[in-house]
Design a protein around this motif. Sequence first.
Motif, short mmCIF file in Angstrom:
data_model
loop_
_atom_site.label_atom_id
_atom_site.label_comp_id
_atom_site.label_asym_id
_atom_site.label_seq_id
_atom_site.Cartn_x
_atom_site.Cartn_y
_atom_site.Cartn_z
N GLY A 54 0.82 -1.21 0.00
CA GLY A 54 0.00 0.00 0.00
C GLY A 54 0.85 1.26 0.00
N THR A 55 0.20 2.38 0.34
CA THR A 55 0.85 3.69 0.39
C THR A 55 0.61 4.31 1.76
N TRP A 56 1.68 4.82 2.37
CA TRP A 56 1.56 5.44 3.68
C TRP A 56 2.21 6.82 3.66
N GLN A 57 1.63 7.71 4.45
CA GLN A 57 2.21 9.03 4.69
C GLN A 57 2.83 9.01 6.08
N LEU A 58 4.15 9.10 6.14
CA LEU A 58 4.86 8.97 7.40
C LEU A 58 5.63 10.24 7.73
N ALA A 59 6.07 10.30 8.98
CA ALA A 59 7.03 11.31 9.42
C ALA A 59 8.20 10.61 10.07
N VAL A 60 9.40 11.05 9.76
CA VAL A 60 10.62 10.50 10.37
C VAL A 60 11.27 11.62 11.16
N ARG A 61 11.50 11.36 12.44
CA ARG A 61 12.08 12.37 13.33
C ARG A 61 13.61 12.24 13.38
N PRO A 62 14.32 13.32 13.74
CA PRO A 62 15.78 13.26 13.84
C PRO A 62 16.26 12.20 14.83
N VAL A 66 9.64 6.85 13.81
CA VAL A 66 8.83 6.83 12.59
C VAL A 66 7.37 6.72 13.00
N GLN A 67 6.51 7.57 12.42
CA GLN A 67 5.11 7.56 12.80
C GLN A 67 4.22 7.92 11.60
N LEU A 68 2.98 7.44 11.63
CA LEU A 68 2.01 7.80 10.62
C LEU A 68 1.53 9.23 10.86
N LEU A 69 1.26 9.96 9.77
CA LEU A 69 0.61 11.25 9.92
C LEU A 69 -0.83 11.01 10.37
N ASN A 70 -1.40 11.96 11.11
CA ASN A 70 -2.78 11.78 11.55
C ASN A 70 -3.75 12.08 10.40
N ASP A 71 -5.05 11.97 10.65
CA ASP A 71 -6.05 12.13 9.61
C ASP A 71 -6.02 13.51 8.98
#
Length: 263
Positions: A54-62, A66-71
């Motif tokens: 699938g496709t995910w929108q993530l954020a990677v912190r310094p 690693v976390q999913l973006l919220n709605d």
Amino acid sequence: MQLDGTGTITVNGSERPCAAASIEELRTGITARCATIAAGLRRPVRLTVNDPAGTWQLAVRPEGYVQLLNDAGMIDPADGLTVDEGRCRQCRRLQPVTETRCAQCGIQEPHRVELGPGPENIEPEPEPQQFSRPPVDEDDPGRTRPRPPVQRRPTLRLHFTTQPPVDVDGNAAVGRNPSPVDGRSAVTVVSPGRMLSRTHALVDVNAAGQIVVTDHNSGNGIETATEPPMWLTPGQPYVIHPGTTLRMGDVDCTPEVVHDTPA
């Protein structure tokens, strides 16, 4: 990303092929690259992942979270998250994605998945030359042997795509509004889209006359205009070949050494 561990990563519009032993290791390697970029920016970076699942929108912190973006497409606080980990591409030691050098085998960028030369294949900067007293003439201790001819100090010439070339005496701090880091000459560069950091890069000429480039923790990084291209790890000096063009945000810079200034 594909199930066989191949894929691509696109940063600032530049696409680079990647490969790993598995899709899981490919995900780890791409996460590690994003963590390096996030550390340079000192903020989380967004990552869109496309793979067979699938496709995910993530954020990677310094810090390597690693976390999913919220709605709403925003980044939630990092409460309760743990640092992402993966195995070293050489010795297989499990370690955080934020590691820049393996603690076990010593390889640089242990999670690297981008194809092409890595930092371990870049020529290291030689140690500084040691200076000593002039040699004594053994037949007449009161005299010294003639000194060698005075050598010429190299001039560093920086060519830019947004302005005329700039000459400096060996060492330069390059950016939109640079600081003279450790006594370097501050070279202000026109950045139409303001994609160049205030102090983006340090460009030096070492004792061997080689050009040494360091990403000064810039926002948009430094990429070599080579085939394949290579991103420079922030804070790490790299010796580059003469004529190599450096992509820095919306500005290209090509350094060269000109031996025309007397010492």
